[in-house]
Scaffold this motif. Sequence first.
Motif, short mmCIF file in Angstrom:
data_model
loop_
_atom_site.label_atom_id
_atom_site.label_comp_id
_atom_site.label_asym_id
_atom_site.label_seq_id
_atom_site.Cartn_x
_atom_site.Cartn_y
_atom_site.Cartn_z
N UNK A 21 0.88 -1.27 -0.20
CA UNK A 21 -0.04 -0.10 0.06
C UNK A 21 0.95 1.15 -0.14
N UNK A 22 0.60 2.10 -1.10
CA UNK A 22 1.52 3.28 -1.07
C UNK A 22 0.89 4.70 -1.10
N UNK A 23 1.22 5.71 -0.12
CA UNK A 23 0.59 6.80 -0.48
C UNK A 23 1.30 7.84 -1.26
N UNK A 24 0.89 8.21 -2.33
CA UNK A 24 1.33 9.03 -3.27
C UNK A 24 1.60 10.54 -2.68
N UNK A 25 2.56 11.32 -3.18
CA UNK A 25 2.72 12.53 -3.00
C UNK A 25 1.53 13.47 -2.96
N UNK A 26 0.61 13.18 -3.83
CA UNK A 26 -0.57 13.89 -4.15
C UNK A 26 -1.74 13.53 -2.96
N UNK A 27 -1.43 12.54 -2.33
CA UNK A 27 -2.37 12.25 -1.21
C UNK A 27 -3.26 11.11 -1.30
N UNK A 28 -3.25 10.30 -2.53
CA UNK A 28 -4.02 9.07 -2.92
C UNK A 28 -3.15 7.93 -2.52
N UNK A 29 -4.11 6.85 -2.16
CA UNK A 29 -3.59 5.91 -1.65
C UNK A 29 -3.63 4.63 -2.70
N UNK A 30 -2.78 3.99 -3.07
CA UNK A 30 -2.47 2.89 -4.22
C UNK A 30 -2.41 1.59 -3.80
N UNK A 31 -2.57 0.49 -4.47
CA UNK A 31 -2.15 -0.94 -4.27
C UNK A 31 -1.30 -0.98 -5.22
N UNK A 32 0.16 -1.69 -4.95
CA UNK A 32 1.19 -1.90 -5.83
C UNK A 32 1.80 -2.88 -5.72
N UNK A 33 2.19 -3.52 -6.91
CA UNK A 33 3.29 -4.60 -6.78
C UNK A 33 4.60 -4.57 -7.35
N UNK A 34 5.63 -5.26 -7.13
CA UNK A 34 6.91 -4.93 -7.26
C UNK A 34 7.00 -5.40 -8.96
N UNK A 35 7.68 -4.59 -9.68
CA UNK A 35 8.03 -4.92 -11.24
C UNK A 35 9.31 -6.16 -11.17
N UNK A 36 9.08 -6.77 -12.13
CA UNK A 36 10.10 -8.05 -12.02
C UNK A 36 11.47 -7.74 -12.04
N UNK A 37 11.75 -6.63 -12.62
CA UNK A 37 13.18 -6.34 -12.70
C UNK A 37 13.81 -5.64 -11.32
N UNK A 38 12.81 -5.36 -10.44
CA UNK A 38 13.40 -5.01 -9.05
C UNK A 38 13.30 -6.15 -8.31
N UNK A 39 12.31 -6.97 -8.24
CA UNK A 39 12.16 -8.36 -7.70
C UNK A 39 13.43 -9.28 -8.06
N UNK A 40 13.79 -9.15 -9.15
CA UNK A 40 14.66 -10.23 -9.66
C UNK A 40 16.48 -9.75 -8.78
N UNK A 41 16.55 -8.48 -8.66
CA UNK A 41 17.73 -7.86 -8.20
C UNK A 41 17.53 -7.77 -6.55
N UNK A 42 16.61 -8.52 -6.04
CA UNK A 42 16.63 -8.71 -4.43
C UNK A 42 16.20 -7.45 -3.69
N UNK A 43 15.77 -6.29 -4.32
CA UNK A 43 15.59 -5.39 -3.65
C UNK A 43 14.64 -5.39 -2.55
N UNK A 44 15.03 -4.90 -1.44
CA UNK A 44 14.09 -5.31 -0.25
C UNK A 44 13.26 -3.70 0.05
N UNK A 45 11.87 -3.90 0.06
CA UNK A 45 10.90 -3.03 0.11
C UNK A 45 10.41 -3.00 1.53
#
Length: 69
Positions: free
Chosen positions: A18-42
Amino acid sequence: MAVTVGVVTGTLPSAMYRVKLDGGAIVLAHIADRVDRNFVRILIGDRVRIELSADVTRGRIVEKIEGAT
């Protein structure tokens, strides 16, 4: 696709976030494959760059912005 920046406010099952955008809206997001493949921890509080889909309540995390608090 619109690209915007937000802050992770919560983690959900199945690598969804769950991500709060700079504009104030809240969105549901998943990790892009490129980010997940490089083991980036969110974690809660991380600033991320998101590509929003046509349905602006969903998006894809494409980058973790380092050095931002």
